[in-house]
Design an enzyme around this catalytic site. Sequence first.
Site, PDB file in Angstrom:
ATOM      1  CG  ASP A  56      -8.799   4.914   1.654  1.00 52.30           C
ATOM      2  OD1 ASP A  56      -8.668   5.957   2.997  1.00 52.30           O
ATOM      3  OD2 ASP A  56      -8.142   4.489   0.640  1.00 52.30           O
TER       4      ASP A  56
ATOM      5  CG  ASP B 257      -1.695   0.959   1.514  1.00 45.88           C
ATOM      6  OD1 ASP B 257      -1.671   1.871   0.300  1.00 45.88           O
ATOM      7  OD2 ASP B 257      -2.010   1.516   2.108  1.00 45.88           O
TER       8      ASP B 257
ATOM      9  CE  LYS C 265      -2.132   7.100  -3.246  1.00 43.19           C
ATOM     10  NZ  LYS C 265      -2.376   5.897  -2.300  1.00 43.19           N
TER      11      LYS C 265
ATOM     12  CD  GLU D  42      -5.350   3.309  -2.068  1.00 48.58           C
ATOM     13  OE1 GLU D  42      -6.486   4.107  -2.059  1.00 48.58           O
ATOM     14  OE2 GLU D  42      -3.885   4.011  -2.437  1.00 48.58           O
TER      15      GLU D  42
HETATM   16  P1  ADP Z   1      -3.185   7.030   4.175  1.00 50.25           P
HETATM   17  O1  ADP Z   1      -3.546   6.566   2.659  1.00 50.25           O
HETATM   18  O2  ADP Z   1      -3.595   8.485   2.780  1.00 50.25           O
HETATM   19  O3  ADP Z   1      -1.144   7.662   4.198  1.00 50.25           O
HETATM   20  P2  ADP Z   1      -3.211   6.151   6.405  1.00 50.25           P
HETATM   21  O4  ADP Z   1      -4.740   5.644   6.065  1.00 50.25           O
HETATM   22  O5  ADP Z   1      -2.602   6.253   6.380  1.00 50.25           O
HETATM   23  O6  ADP Z   1      -2.941   7.653   5.294  1.00 50.25           O
HETATM   24  O7  ADP Z   1      -3.849   7.819   7.530  1.00 50.25           O
HETATM   25  C1  ADP Z   1      -3.160   8.277   8.490  1.00 50.25           C
HETATM   26  C2  ADP Z   1      -4.095   9.314   8.888  1.00 50.25           C
HETATM   27  O8  ADP Z   1      -4.992   8.837   9.936  1.00 50.25           O
HETATM   28  C3  ADP Z   1      -3.385  10.729   9.406  1.00 50.25           C
HETATM   29  O9  ADP Z   1      -4.086  11.872   9.133  1.00 50.25           O
HETATM   30  C4  ADP Z   1      -3.596  10.046  11.289  1.00 50.25           C
HETATM   31  O10 ADP Z   1      -2.708  11.296  11.650  1.00 50.25           O
HETATM   32  C5  ADP Z   1      -4.781   8.893  10.947  1.00 50.25           C
HETATM   33  N1  ADP Z   1      -4.700   9.132  12.265  1.00 50.25           N
HETATM   34  C6  ADP Z   1      -3.417   7.339  12.716  1.00 50.25           C
HETATM   35  N2  ADP Z   1      -4.393   7.228  13.411  1.00 50.25           N
HETATM   36  C7  ADP Z   1      -5.137   7.650  14.700  1.00 50.25           C
HETATM   37  C8  ADP Z   1      -5.784   7.419  15.032  1.00 50.25           C
HETATM   38  N3  ADP Z   1      -5.935   7.095  16.385  1.00 50.25           N
HETATM   39  N4  ADP Z   1      -6.769   8.621  15.358  1.00 50.25           N
HETATM   40  C9  ADP Z   1      -7.349   9.252  14.561  1.00 50.25           C
HETATM   41  N5  ADP Z   1      -6.632   9.672  13.156  1.00 50.25           N
HETATM   42  C10 ADP Z   1      -5.496   8.708  12.914  1.00 50.25           C
HETATM   43 MG    MG Z   2      -4.160   5.113   2.383  1.00 49.21          MG
END
Ligand code: ADP
Ligand code: MG
Length: 604
Positions: free
Chosen positions: A191, A9, A71, A169
Site C-alpha cells: 500500500d 476508507d 489522520k 486496510e
Molecule cells: P492515502 O491512502 O494516503 O490517502 P492514496 O492511496 O489515495 O492516498 O494515494 C494518493 C497518492 O497517489 C497521491 O500522492 C497522488 O499523487 C498519487 N497518485 C494518484 N494517481 C496517480 C497516478 N496516476 N500516478 C502516480 N501517482 C498517483
Molecule cells: Mg490509503
Amino acid sequence: MNPSVVGIDLGTTFSLAAYVKDGHPAVVRDEGGNALVPSVISFHDDGSVLVGSAARDRALSDPDHTIFSVKRLMGRTLADLQKELKLIPHQIVERETGDGRKVLQVRIGDREHTPEELSAMILREVRKRAGNPTKAVITVPAYFDDSQRQATRDAGRIAGLDVLRIVNEPTAAALAYGLDQKKTGMVAVFDLGGGTFDCSILSIDDGVFKVLSTNGDTYLGGDDFDHAIMELVAAEMGVDLGQRNPQLLQELRDQAEKVKIALSSAESAEFVIGNFRRTFTRAEFEALIAPHIDRALEKCRNALRDAELKKTQINDVVMVGGSTRIPYVRKRVGEFFGRTPHTELNPDEVVAIGAAVQADILTGGRRHMLLLDVVPLSLGLETLGGVMDKVIQRNTTVPARATTRYSTSADGQSAILLNIYQGERELVKDCKALGQFKLAGIPPMPAGFPQVDVTFLVNENGMLTVSAKEQRSGQQASVTVQAAHGLSSDEVDQLVMDSVAHAHADFTARRFIEFHNKAKADLKHTDKALAETGDSLTSEQRQTVNEAREAVIAAMNGNDVEVLQDAVTTLGKVTTPLAELLMNSVVKKALAGKTEAEVNEQKI
Ligand code: ADP
Ligand code: MG
C-alpha cells in the site's frame, strides 16, 4: 443509490465510501464521477467550512485556514508528534479535559478542533455523498494502535455513524479481491499512498484472514515523489525551498504532482510554472524515485521476515494506493515478489470496496468470515522492581485474551496498582505506558495470599480492556485503555530492533531484579526464622547463616547477577536447618495437644 450501510476508507490524502448492492460492490461518486474526496478541510471567516476538492482549491490562496493530513494526528499526543509538527502549518496544543485526559487541539484561525472533530468533518462529507447512511465500517492502517483506532471510532460517532467495525486496510484490500474465496494461501498487500507506505502479510486459512505481520514507513509515499521533482525544479529555478513562501511551495507541489501523474501514462511531461518550463522523461522520474522504492521493498523484506515466510511462499500480491499506478512501482514490486501483482481493481478504491464487503457481511450479507488481525506490540504489566511482564505477546491474533495470576508483596496490602505497558523490552522504563488502574478493597491477608487474576482482552477492533479480580474476595476492577500513545510502524520497528539489540543486557537486568526481589524476601524470612528459632542453631550454623546473609546483602548492592544468584542459592542451602526447625516448631504449635501418633500421621 441510498445504502443504509457503507464502507469508508478514511485516508491521509483521500477518503471515499463504497457499498454493496445485490451482491455487487460499487463506490460512491459525485455528479462528475469522482469517488475521491480530498481529506482536506478549510475554514472561512463567515463560519462556513469546506471539505474535499473545494477545500483543496482554497489551499493555494489561504493555506493558514486549510488543513491536510489530519489522520496523522489521530489518537496521538503532543509528545508523539515531533515529526508531524514541522509539516503541519498550524498551531497544535494539548488541553486537559475534565476527567484528566489530554486532548490535542488544532488551532485554525481563532478556532480549535480536535483531530476527531476534523476527521468527523471529512466523514460527514463522505457520508453526505452516500445519501446519509447510518452505519459504517471504517478502515485504519494495520499498525494503528488502540488509541488511534478509538479516535477513528469516535470520529465516526461524531459524524453520526454507528461504526460497526474498524477493519485493517490490507485486510479490506484482500477482501475486495475476493481472496477469501481461496481455501488457503498467503497474501502480500503493498500500500503506497500519498504520505504513507505499508506492506502487510496476510494468511488465508479456510477463508479466514489473519494479518501475520505489517511493516512500513509513515513518511514514504507519493508526496516524496512530488518533493523530489520540486527540489530538482527549485534548484534549476534558483529558488530556496526553505524560504517560507507557502504560495510558491503550493504551486510547485501542484505542478510536481501533475507531472508525476502524467508520467504514469505518458513517456514525458511538461513542468510549467510562470515562465519556467521543463520536460521530464519517465526515465528521469524513475531515477528520482528509485531510492524511495528501494526503501519500500526493504520494508517488505522485514514484513516477510516477521511473518517467517519466503517471497516464494506468497501466492498473491495486492496493490493498494494511488502511487501503485506508477508503472515503475508495479515493475519493481513484480520483480521483488517474482509474480505479477493484482492491479485489476482501482488502487484508490480497493480499500473502500473491501470495507463495503465487510459491512455487507456484518449486516447479513451471504458471506461468512472472521477477520483476524494481530497485536502489533506486546502488552503487559509492571511487576516488582519495574519488570515488564508480558501478558499478550506481539503478533498474537486478535481477538486475544490472556490471564495471569498475581499476588500482593506486602502483608495486609489492600490495594494493587496495575500499570499497563506496551513494548518488547524487559523493563517497563524502556516500554510505553498505556494507563493504570487500581484494584482496591482487598481484605487484609498475608503477602502472597490474595489471588489476583488479571485479564487482558484485545477485541477484534484492537481495543484493549484490562480487568483484575481478587479470587478470594471477589473484588474486581477494570479499565479500557484509550490513553495509548500512537506509534508509527517505524517506531514499532525501532522498538522491536531495540529489543533485539538490548536482549542480552535487558535479560540480565531483569534477572538481577528478579533475584533482588527473591533475595529481599529470603532475607525477610531468614530474619523471621532466626528471631523465632535461632536459639536452636549451633553457633557454627549461626555463623554460616550470618555469613551467607551478609554475602546476599553485599551482592544486592553490587551489579553482578551471577554473584547475586550464587549468594541467594547459598543462603537457601545454609538456612535449610533453620527452615526445618521453623517447620517443626510451627507444626508442633499447630498440633499442640495431639498425641505423637497423630503428629506423625499428620506429617505424612
Ligand atoms: P492515502 O491512502 O494516503 O490517502 P492514496 O492511496 O489515495 O492516498 O494515494 C494518493 C497518492 O497517489 C497521491 O500522492 C497522488 O499523487 C498519487 N497518485 C494518484 N494517481 C496517480 C497516478 N496516476 N500516478 C502516480 N501517482 C498517483
Ligand atoms: Mg490509503
